[in-house]
Structure formats: structure tokens, C-alpha cells
Write a protein that holds these residues in place. Structure first.
Motif, PDB file in Angstrom:
ATOM      1  N   LYS A  83     -58.188  37.346-109.643  1.00  0.00           N
ATOM      2  CA  LYS A  83     -56.933  36.867-110.231  1.00  0.00           C
ATOM      3  C   LYS A  83     -56.890  37.058-111.742  1.00  0.00           C
ATOM      4  O   LYS A  83     -55.812  36.968-112.347  1.00  0.00           O
ATOM      5  CB  LYS A  83     -56.733  35.394-109.894  1.00  0.00           C
ATOM      6  CG  LYS A  83     -56.538  35.129-108.402  1.00  0.00           C
ATOM      7  CD  LYS A  83     -56.361  33.641-108.132  1.00  0.00           C
ATOM      8  CE  LYS A  83     -56.146  33.388-106.643  1.00  0.00           C
ATOM      9  NZ  LYS A  83     -56.007  31.936-106.353  1.00  0.00           N
ATOM     10  N   ALA A  84     -58.043  37.271-112.354  1.00  0.00           N
ATOM     11  CA  ALA A  84     -58.098  37.477-113.802  1.00  0.00           C
ATOM     12  C   ALA A  84     -59.073  38.594-114.111  1.00  0.00           C
ATOM     13  O   ALA A  84     -60.059  38.792-113.402  1.00  0.00           O
ATOM     14  CB  ALA A  84     -58.516  36.204-114.521  1.00  0.00           C
ATOM     15  N   ARG A  85     -58.784  39.297-115.174  1.00  0.00           N
ATOM     16  CA  ARG A  85     -59.680  40.347-115.632  1.00  0.00           C
ATOM     17  C   ARG A  85     -60.927  39.713-116.241  1.00  0.00           C
ATOM     18  O   ARG A  85     -60.840  38.691-116.939  1.00  0.00           O
ATOM     19  CB  ARG A  85     -58.950  41.169-116.698  1.00  0.00           C
ATOM     20  CG  ARG A  85     -59.705  42.392-117.196  1.00  0.00           C
ATOM     21  CD  ARG A  85     -58.950  43.032-118.347  1.00  0.00           C
ATOM     22  NE  ARG A  85     -59.600  44.266-118.754  1.00  0.00           N
ATOM     23  CZ  ARG A  85     -59.126  45.490-118.485  1.00  0.00           C
ATOM     24  NH1 ARG A  85     -57.999  45.613-117.808  1.00  0.00           N
ATOM     25  NH2 ARG A  85     -59.769  46.564-118.900  1.00  0.00           N
ATOM     26  N   PRO A  86     -62.120  40.239-116.008  1.00  0.00           N
ATOM     27  CA  PRO A  86     -63.311  39.713-116.693  1.00  0.00           C
ATOM     28  C   PRO A  86     -63.098  39.727-118.201  1.00  0.00           C
ATOM     29  O   PRO A  86     -62.658  40.738-118.762  1.00  0.00           O
ATOM     30  CB  PRO A  86     -64.416  40.671-116.262  1.00  0.00           C
ATOM     31  CG  PRO A  86     -63.961  41.199-114.944  1.00  0.00           C
ATOM     32  CD  PRO A  86     -62.467  41.327-115.070  1.00  0.00           C
ATOM     33  N   MET A  87     -63.382  38.607-118.839  1.00  0.00           N
ATOM     34  CA  MET A  87     -63.181  38.503-120.289  1.00  0.00           C
ATOM     35  C   MET A  87     -64.217  37.551-120.866  1.00  0.00           C
ATOM     36  O   MET A  87     -64.787  36.717-120.161  1.00  0.00           O
ATOM     37  CB  MET A  87     -61.768  37.998-120.600  1.00  0.00           C
ATOM     38  CG  MET A  87     -61.512  36.559-120.196  1.00  0.00           C
ATOM     39  SD  MET A  87     -59.782  36.023-120.424  1.00  0.00           S
ATOM     40  CE  MET A  87     -58.985  36.794-119.007  1.00  0.00           C
ATOM     41  N   ILE A  88     -64.453  37.702-122.152  1.00  0.00           N
ATOM     42  CA  ILE A  88     -65.301  36.760-122.884  1.00  0.00           C
ATOM     43  C   ILE A  88     -64.392  35.690-123.477  1.00  0.00           C
ATOM     44  O   ILE A  88     -63.313  35.998-123.987  1.00  0.00           O
ATOM     45  CB  ILE A  88     -66.103  37.501-123.965  1.00  0.00           C
ATOM     46  CG1 ILE A  88     -67.245  38.288-123.303  1.00  0.00           C
ATOM     47  CG2 ILE A  88     -66.652  36.542-125.008  1.00  0.00           C
ATOM     48  CD1 ILE A  88     -68.066  39.125-124.250  1.00  0.00           C
ATOM     49  N   VAL A  89     -64.827  34.442-123.389  1.00  0.00           N
ATOM     50  CA  VAL A  89     -64.045  33.333-123.939  1.00  0.00           C
ATOM     51  C   VAL A  89     -64.875  32.665-125.034  1.00  0.00           C
ATOM     52  O   VAL A  89     -65.993  32.210-124.787  1.00  0.00           O
ATOM     53  CB  VAL A  89     -63.673  32.307-122.854  1.00  0.00           C
ATOM     54  CG1 VAL A  89     -62.808  31.193-123.454  1.00  0.00           C
ATOM     55  CG2 VAL A  89     -62.929  32.986-121.696  1.00  0.00           C
ATOM     56  N   VAL A  90     -64.309  32.607-126.241  1.00  0.00           N
ATOM     57  CA  VAL A  90     -65.009  32.052-127.401  1.00  0.00           C
ATOM     58  C   VAL A  90     -64.368  30.723-127.777  1.00  0.00           C
ATOM     59  O   VAL A  90     -63.168  30.656-128.067  1.00  0.00           O
ATOM     60  CB  VAL A  90     -64.948  33.025-128.597  1.00  0.00           C
ATOM     61  CG1 VAL A  90     -65.655  32.421-129.813  1.00  0.00           C
ATOM     62  CG2 VAL A  90     -65.543  34.373-128.223  1.00  0.00           C
ATOM     63  N   MET A  91     -65.155  29.668-127.759  1.00  0.00           N
ATOM     64  CA  MET A  91     -64.657  28.325-128.048  1.00  0.00           C
ATOM     65  C   MET A  91     -65.195  27.859-129.389  1.00  0.00           C
ATOM     66  O   MET A  91     -66.407  27.747-129.585  1.00  0.00           O
ATOM     67  CB  MET A  91     -65.068  27.376-126.915  1.00  0.00           C
ATOM     68  CG  MET A  91     -64.332  27.678-125.607  1.00  0.00           C
ATOM     69  SD  MET A  91     -65.243  27.316-124.089  1.00  0.00           S
ATOM     70  CE  MET A  91     -66.272  28.800-123.955  1.00  0.00           C
ATOM     71  N   THR A  92     -64.282  27.620-130.317  1.00  0.00           N
ATOM     72  CA  THR A  92     -64.623  27.314-131.702  1.00  0.00           C
ATOM     73  C   THR A  92     -64.416  25.832-132.008  1.00  0.00           C
ATOM     74  O   THR A  92     -63.795  25.099-131.242  1.00  0.00           O
ATOM     75  CB  THR A  92     -63.740  28.136-132.648  1.00  0.00           C
ATOM     76  OG1 THR A  92     -62.366  27.984-132.245  1.00  0.00           O
ATOM     77  CG2 THR A  92     -64.094  29.600-132.594  1.00  0.00           C
ATOM     78  N   ASN A  93     -64.913  25.407-133.165  1.00  0.00           N
ATOM     79  CA  ASN A  93     -64.703  24.037-133.637  1.00  0.00           C
ATOM     80  C   ASN A  93     -63.427  23.996-134.474  1.00  0.00           C
ATOM     81  O   ASN A  93     -63.304  24.722-135.463  1.00  0.00           O
ATOM     82  CB  ASN A  93     -65.905  23.577-134.464  1.00  0.00           C
ATOM     83  CG  ASN A  93     -65.862  22.100-134.788  1.00  0.00           C
ATOM     84  OD1 ASN A  93     -64.846  21.566-135.193  1.00  0.00           O
ATOM     85  ND2 ASN A  93     -66.985  21.430-134.619  1.00  0.00           N
ATOM     86  N   GLY A  94     -62.503  23.120-134.104  1.00  0.00           N
ATOM     87  CA  GLY A  94     -61.219  23.048-134.795  1.00  0.00           C
ATOM     88  C   GLY A  94     -61.097  21.911-135.781  1.00  0.00           C
ATOM     89  O   GLY A  94     -60.000  21.645-136.289  1.00  0.00           O
ATOM     90  N   LEU A  95     -62.195  21.206-136.055  1.00  0.00           N
ATOM     91  CA  LEU A  95     -62.178  20.128-137.031  1.00  0.00           C
ATOM     92  C   LEU A  95     -62.796  20.622-138.341  1.00  0.00           C
ATOM     93  O   LEU A  95     -63.736  21.408-138.325  1.00  0.00           O
ATOM     94  CB  LEU A  95     -62.963  18.920-136.517  1.00  0.00           C
ATOM     95  CG  LEU A  95     -62.457  18.298-135.209  1.00  0.00           C
ATOM     96  CD1 LEU A  95     -63.427  17.236-134.716  1.00  0.00           C
ATOM     97  CD2 LEU A  95     -61.066  17.714-135.382  1.00  0.00           C
ATOM     98  N   THR A  96     -62.292  20.133-139.456  1.00  0.00           N
ATOM     99  CA  THR A  96     -62.817  20.579-140.746  1.00  0.00           C
ATOM    100  C   THR A  96     -63.565  19.481-141.490  1.00  0.00           C
ATOM    101  O   THR A  96     -64.467  19.768-142.282  1.00  0.00           O
ATOM    102  CB  THR A  96     -61.679  21.076-141.656  1.00  0.00           C
ATOM    103  OG1 THR A  96     -60.752  19.991-141.877  1.00  0.00           O
ATOM    104  CG2 THR A  96     -60.948  22.238-141.012  1.00  0.00           C
ATOM    105  N   ASP A  97     -63.198  18.217-141.263  1.00  0.00           N
ATOM    106  CA  ASP A  97     -63.803  17.125-142.022  1.00  0.00           C
ATOM    107  C   ASP A  97     -64.145  15.918-141.149  1.00  0.00           C
ATOM    108  O   ASP A  97     -64.343  14.821-141.650  1.00  0.00           O
ATOM    109  CB  ASP A  97     -62.868  16.691-143.152  1.00  0.00           C
ATOM    110  CG  ASP A  97     -61.489  16.279-142.643  1.00  0.00           C
ATOM    111  OD1 ASP A  97     -61.303  16.200-141.402  1.00  0.00           O
ATOM    112  OD2 ASP A  97     -60.593  16.025-143.468  1.00  0.00           O
ATOM    113  N   GLY A  98     -64.174  16.120-139.831  1.00  0.00           N
ATOM    114  CA  GLY A  98     -64.491  15.013-138.938  1.00  0.00           C
ATOM    115  C   GLY A  98     -63.282  14.214-138.501  1.00  0.00           C
ATOM    116  O   GLY A  98     -63.375  13.394-137.586  1.00  0.00           O
ATOM    117  N   SER A  99     -62.138  14.441-139.140  1.00  0.00           N
ATOM    118  CA  SER A  99     -60.916  13.728-138.762  1.00  0.00           C
ATOM    119  C   SER A  99     -59.968  14.680-138.049  1.00  0.00           C
ATOM    120  O   SER A  99     -60.039  15.890-138.205  1.00  0.00           O
ATOM    121  CB  SER A  99     -60.225  13.160-140.007  1.00  0.00           C
ATOM    122  OG  SER A  99     -59.633  14.208-140.773  1.00  0.00           O
TER     123      SER A  99
END
Length: 378
Positions: free
Chosen positions: A207-223
Motif C-alpha cells: 500500500k506504500a512505497r518503501p521509504m525512510i522516515v526521519v523523526m526530528t525534535n521539534g522543541l527548541t527550549d523545552g517549552s
């Protein structure tokens, strides 16, 4: 000193001999005959227990958005317990309320956490695996550290790598950059959403093409605010472009043409994905936004965030193969999302809008990842 030690050892030996007992650790580490809590049956019933001998009232708080409150009773052993169900297969959050104080299930090490611990987790498996239920597929999740240029601190990314990457050493794969919400972190899509299981099942089923998934941190200062204001968004954009994307493209065999690169996120991360993606149409061919509070705020000034492309529908429509907007109908952001879609309509920008009867919760975001990934890279 040596004489005293000898006398002590002689005494201990004599005591054991007289009592006819030998030192043994037998039984110390015997496994429990069954789980204490939670106990899930094959038909979907769940029994919860917690020791609270001095409590006057104990309740189960079950669910993430439409939480159900269930009174518990004290059993013959003196523990509080209750059984609910049958519960549909899925992943659920819960906690106990003991005399008004909410606490975790300390007998269960599976918890939902990010910048704080939110609750305990229980899974009800299906006879036929759910779309987010783990199957062995040969995939891996790497955890990579790097130094963020704009933040001058050590950060991490989680990288999902499908089995196809290892099975064919010549293959190059597209990349989805996936962002989390406020209060979570770079591991949350794996821990709370089973993103690797979702991708495995999609790929196995074709159902989906093989792909790499990159999960990043979206916080900059803990808040939470640091991931949504103008300054924080600029730092996250610089980090993604200068640090994360080059790191991924140097380490893995990936396709580097914009056609094979997408960005998406939930809640706070959905706003980040939209802003960064729309600011860099030369880098991304698809953008996914799930339940963003930023975009559903009627006072949001997109020009302040530098999203000038929203005023150039011809360019946006020609460069984006997919602009995905979604929100649950029970979410407090629902009305704002309808207004945001009206803005896109006035600007003449093509998009698809998805919704279902959910709140601001992981069950909805799991489904959105499943459906968004299915629509990518065709």
C-alpha cells in the motif's frame, strides 16, 4: 581481627548445621503466574488492579480524549480492581485516580511520555494484526546524535529504515521528515504511535512505497512555545536544512530530488511542517499537516512566518503533488481548520482535507500517518 572473623564464620556454619538448613536462592526470581495489571483477555476484556490499602475511593480513567471514568472495588486480597470490555483492538492510555490524585499503574512499565509522563499504556491485539500492530518485517530504527547548528546543543533523530533497504543494496529510497507535537519528542512517533509498525504493514501489503522516515525534535527550549513562535521556527528550519537533511543524505542511500522528499507533522509539528515546507517548495513535493493549532488560529499571520508562497497559488499547485490537511471533528481545532481551508480556497491552493470522529489524540494521528504515507511518492 582475623580471629574475630573466624569465630563469626564458625558460628554461622554451626547455626546452619544445627538447623539443618542450607543457604538457597530458590524461588527468589520465580516468574509470576500472570500479570498483576493490566490483564488483557483474548476477547478484549481488560482487568486493572492497583494496591491502595488505605484509599477510600479508587477510579480508572481510561482513554486519551473521551476518557471514561470507572469506579474500582476492593477485592479479597485488598487490592482495588475493575474489569472493562470488550474493548476494540488498539492502543490505549489510562491512569488511576486514588482519592482524587491521578497516578500511574506502577505495575506496568509501558507509559506514554514526552516532556512529562502522561499515563500508562495498554494494548489490545487483534487476531488479524491492526494497521499499527507489530509484525516482524526486518526493518530497523536508528537513533543518531548530532550537534544542532542554530541551537548549539546535542540533539537526536530517530530514523525508520524498511527491510527493502537491506534486501537490495543498490536501492535508493524517498524520505519523509516527520515531526511530533508539543509535549512530545523525537521518539514519540515510535513509542506512542508505532510508526515503524504502521510503515511495515503498509509496505508488506503493497500500500506504500518503501521509504525512510526521519523523526526530528521539534522543541527548541523545552517549552511548547519554542517550537511554534517565529524565532523557534526559524531555528528548526535552519537545523533541518543545515544539519538533519545533510546528515541523512550522507549516511543513507536516499533519493535527493525534491520529488522524493516530503514533510509532515502533528499538532505543533504540523504547523512546523506546513511553514517549513511552504517556505521551501524547492525541497519538498508533499506536505502533511495533522491538527495544527497554529494554522487553526484565526489570528495567525502567515506573512509574519514568511509563508509568502501562500499568495502564489500557481507556484504552489505546480510544485506540490500533495498538500494534506486534517483534523478530528472532536478536536478543539476543528472549527479553525475549516476556516484555514477556506483561506486556502480563497487563495486558490489545491489541497485534500481529511477528518474523522476523533479528538486531539494518537489514534487519529496513527490513521493520518497511514493514509498520508499511502498517498506519497507515486
Amino acid at each position: 581481627m582475623e580471629k574475630k572473623l573466624f569465630v563469626l564464620l564458625l558460628f554461622l556454619f554451626s547455626y546452619v548445621s544445627i538447623n539443618g538448613q542450607a543457604f538457597s536462592t530458590e524461588g527468589w526470581w520465580s516468574p509470576e503466574t500472570q500479570n498483576y495489571s493490566p490483564v488483557v483477555t483474548a476477547d478484549g476484556h481488560i482487568t486493572f488492579r492497583t494496591p491502595a490499602p488505605n484509599a477510600k475511593e479508587v477510579k480508572l480513567v481510561f482513554g486519551e480524549w473521551d476518557a471514561k471514568i470507572v469506579n474500582m472495588h476492593k477485592n479479597a486480597e485488598g487490592d482495588w480492581e475493575t474489569t472493562i470490555g470488550p474493548v476494540s483492538p488498539g492502543i490505549y492510555e489510562y491512569k488511576f485516580e486514588i482519592d482524587g490524585l491521578k497516578v500511574l499503574d506502577y505495575k506496568n512499565p509501558k507509559v506514554k511520555f514526552g516532556t512529562e509522563v502522561y499515563g500508562s499504556i495498554v494494548e489490545v491485539c487483534a487476531s488479524v494484526p491492526r494497521f499499527d500492530q507489530y509484525v516482524y518485517a526486518g526493518s530497523e530504527v536508528d537513533v543518531i546524535s548530532y550537534i544542532s547548528t542554530p541551537l548549539s546543543q546535542r540533539r537526536k533523530i530517530y530514523v525508520y529504515i524498511p527491510a527493502a533497504y537491506y534486501e537490495n543494496p543498490e536501492i535508493r529510497l524517498p524520505v519523509l521528515y516527520l515531526r511530533h507535537g508539543g509535549g512530545d519528542d523525537e521518539s514519540s512517533w515510535i513509542r506512542s504511535a508505532s510508526a515503524d509498525a504502521i510503515m511495515d504493514n503498509l509496505i508488506i501489503e503493497g500500500k506504500a512505497r518503501p521509504m525512510i522516515v526521519v523523526m526530528t525534535n521539534g522543541l527548541t527550549d523545552g517549552s511548547w512555545a519554542g517550537g511554534s513562535n517565529v524565532e523557534g521556527m526559524a531555528a528548526l528550519e535552519e537545523e533541518l536544512l543545515k544539519d538533519v537533511i545533510p546528515l541523512v543524505e550522507n549516511r543513507y542511500r536516499v533519493l535527493t530530488d525534491r520529488k522524493w522528499r516530503a514533510i509532515a507533522g502533528l499538532s505543533m509539528g504540523g504547523g512546523q511542517a506546513f511553514v517549513i515546507g511552504m517556505r521551501h517548495l524547492e525541497l519538498f513535493s508533499a506536505i502533511g499537516e495533522f491538527c495544527s493549532g497554529l494554522l487553526s488560529d484565526s489570528s495567525w499571520d502567515y506573512s509574519k512566518y514568511g509563508v509568502v508562497s501562500i499568495d502564489d497559488s500557481a507556484r504552489v499547485n505546480s510544485m506540490l503533488s500533495l498538500l494534506w490537511i486534517s483534523c478530528g471533528t472532536k478536536d478543539t481545532r476543528w472549527e479553525g481548520h475549516k476556516e484555514f481551508c477556506q483561506l486556502l480556497d480563497r487563495k486558490g491552493i489545491n489541497y485534500v482535507f481529511h477528518h474523522s470522529e476523533h479528538g486531539h489524540e494518537w489514534q487519529f494521528w496513527r490513521e493520518q500517518l497511514r493514509d498520508f504515507a499511502t498517498a506519497l511518492f507515486h
